[in-house]
Motif scaffolding. Structure first.
Motif, mmCIF file in Angstrom:
data_model
loop_
_atom_site.group_PDB
_atom_site.id
_atom_site.type_symbol
_atom_site.label_atom_id
_atom_site.label_comp_id
_atom_site.label_asym_id
_atom_site.label_seq_id
_atom_site.Cartn_x
_atom_site.Cartn_y
_atom_site.Cartn_z
ATOM 1 N N UNK A 71 0.832 -1.396 0.119
ATOM 2 C CA UNK A 71 0.136 -0.027 0.041
ATOM 3 C C UNK A 71 1.060 1.393 -0.022
ATOM 4 N N UNK A 72 0.300 2.481 0.048
ATOM 5 C CA UNK A 72 0.909 3.764 -0.011
ATOM 6 C C UNK A 72 0.440 4.631 1.128
ATOM 7 N N UNK A 89 10.760 -0.085 15.418
ATOM 8 C CA UNK A 89 10.866 -0.441 16.876
ATOM 9 C C UNK A 89 12.089 -1.145 17.301
ATOM 10 N N UNK A 90 12.783 -0.622 18.458
ATOM 11 C CA UNK A 90 13.976 -1.275 18.738
ATOM 12 C C UNK A 90 15.245 -0.590 18.186
ATOM 13 N N UNK A 91 15.018 0.171 17.046
ATOM 14 C CA UNK A 91 16.093 0.626 16.389
ATOM 15 C C UNK A 91 16.441 1.879 16.638
ATOM 16 N N UNK A 92 17.464 2.635 16.179
ATOM 17 C CA UNK A 92 17.854 3.918 16.110
ATOM 18 C C UNK A 92 17.029 4.805 15.261
ATOM 19 N N UNK A 93 16.936 5.921 15.420
ATOM 20 C CA UNK A 93 16.146 6.898 14.420
ATOM 21 C C UNK A 93 17.301 7.185 13.198
ATOM 22 N N UNK A 94 16.571 7.045 12.225
ATOM 23 C CA UNK A 94 17.592 7.356 10.883
ATOM 24 C C UNK A 94 16.904 8.422 9.948
ATOM 25 N N UNK A 95 17.502 8.905 9.206
ATOM 26 C CA UNK A 95 17.102 9.916 8.161
ATOM 27 C C UNK A 95 16.489 9.130 6.926
ATOM 28 N N UNK A 96 15.630 9.756 6.393
ATOM 29 C CA UNK A 96 14.894 9.367 5.314
ATOM 30 C C UNK A 96 15.062 10.271 3.893
ATOM 31 N N UNK A 108 11.037 3.995 -3.620
ATOM 32 C CA UNK A 108 9.808 4.192 -3.391
ATOM 33 C C UNK A 108 9.066 5.192 -2.441
ATOM 34 N N UNK A 109 9.960 6.004 -1.924
ATOM 35 C CA UNK A 109 9.445 7.387 -1.503
ATOM 36 C C UNK A 109 9.976 8.524 -1.944
ATOM 37 N N UNK A 110 9.036 9.689 -1.956
ATOM 38 C CA UNK A 110 9.332 10.816 -2.468
ATOM 39 C C UNK A 110 8.985 12.089 -1.532
ATOM 40 N N UNK A 133 5.810 16.914 2.397
ATOM 41 C CA UNK A 133 5.081 15.739 2.576
ATOM 42 C C UNK A 133 6.262 14.702 2.234
ATOM 43 N N UNK A 134 5.765 13.190 2.655
ATOM 44 C CA UNK A 134 6.656 12.216 2.390
ATOM 45 C C UNK A 134 5.679 11.310 1.780
ATOM 46 N N UNK A 135 5.633 11.061 0.394
ATOM 47 C CA UNK A 135 4.931 9.912 -0.047
ATOM 48 C C UNK A 135 5.644 8.780 -0.084
ATOM 49 N N UNK A 136 5.040 7.694 0.257
ATOM 50 C CA UNK A 136 5.476 6.553 0.498
ATOM 51 C C UNK A 136 4.715 5.363 -0.175
ATOM 52 N N UNK A 137 5.331 4.844 -1.343
ATOM 53 C CA UNK A 137 4.751 3.702 -1.907
ATOM 54 C C UNK A 137 5.159 2.338 -1.766
ATOM 55 N N UNK A 138 4.397 1.344 -2.112
ATOM 56 C CA UNK A 138 4.747 -0.197 -2.104
ATOM 57 C C UNK A 138 5.554 -0.551 -0.749
ATOM 58 N N UNK A 139 4.574 0.057 0.213
ATOM 59 C CA UNK A 139 5.269 -0.184 1.631
ATOM 60 C C UNK A 139 5.624 -1.502 1.930
ATOM 61 N N UNK A 140 6.332 -1.891 2.932
ATOM 62 C CA UNK A 140 6.532 -3.342 3.274
ATOM 63 C C UNK A 140 6.792 -3.226 4.969
#
Length: 136
Positions: free
Chosen positions: A16-17, A41-48, A71-73, A84-91
């Protein structure tokens, strides 16, 4: 006082998106470096991704997250002070709390160009986050 408010996170099925929104208020919107980070969850914060808030401002993506770049824009509505952060084909690996952050000086975006990612310590203003849950 600058404030960031994120919207749009929710539970979604794999494939999904979603489009996340970050409303910037309390400060002049222009010439800032606004970024999206995420913390699984349980991980460090990371930049996107990051965007320099001028009309047709440059965008940057974490080059260490190749799958995300595909996948992201990141984009903006300059007249609405919103990034905005458009996220496609989420897993399921995209499941995380997503945060919006701003560098009011704007110069941090240049560091994305040099380093290929953003650093949490470079950002002084943060939103509360919006939760994204991707189920398989």
């Amino acid at each position: 006082q600058a404030q960031l408010a994120e919207f749009g996170g929710r539970s979604v099925q794999a494939g999904g998106s979603l489009r996340l929104s970050c409303l910037v208020s309390g400060v002049d919107y222009t010439r800032r470096c606004v970024a999206w980070f995420r913390q699984p969850p349980g991980k460090e914060r990371e930049s996107v991704a990051a965007l320099y808030t001028i009309p047709n401002g440059a965008t940057y993506y974490n080059r260490n997250l190749q799958a995300v770049q595909e996948r992201f824009m990141i984009s903006q509505d300059y007249n609405k002070n919103t990034v905005y952060l458009q996220m496609n084909n989420l897993n399921p690996e995209d499941t995380a709390m997503y945060y919006c952050a701003a560098d009011l000086g704007g110069s941090v975006c240049g560091d994305w160009y040099v380093r290929g990612y953003g650093e949490v310590a470079d950002y002084g203003v943060w939103g509360q986050g919006t939760q994204v849950i991707v189920s398989s």
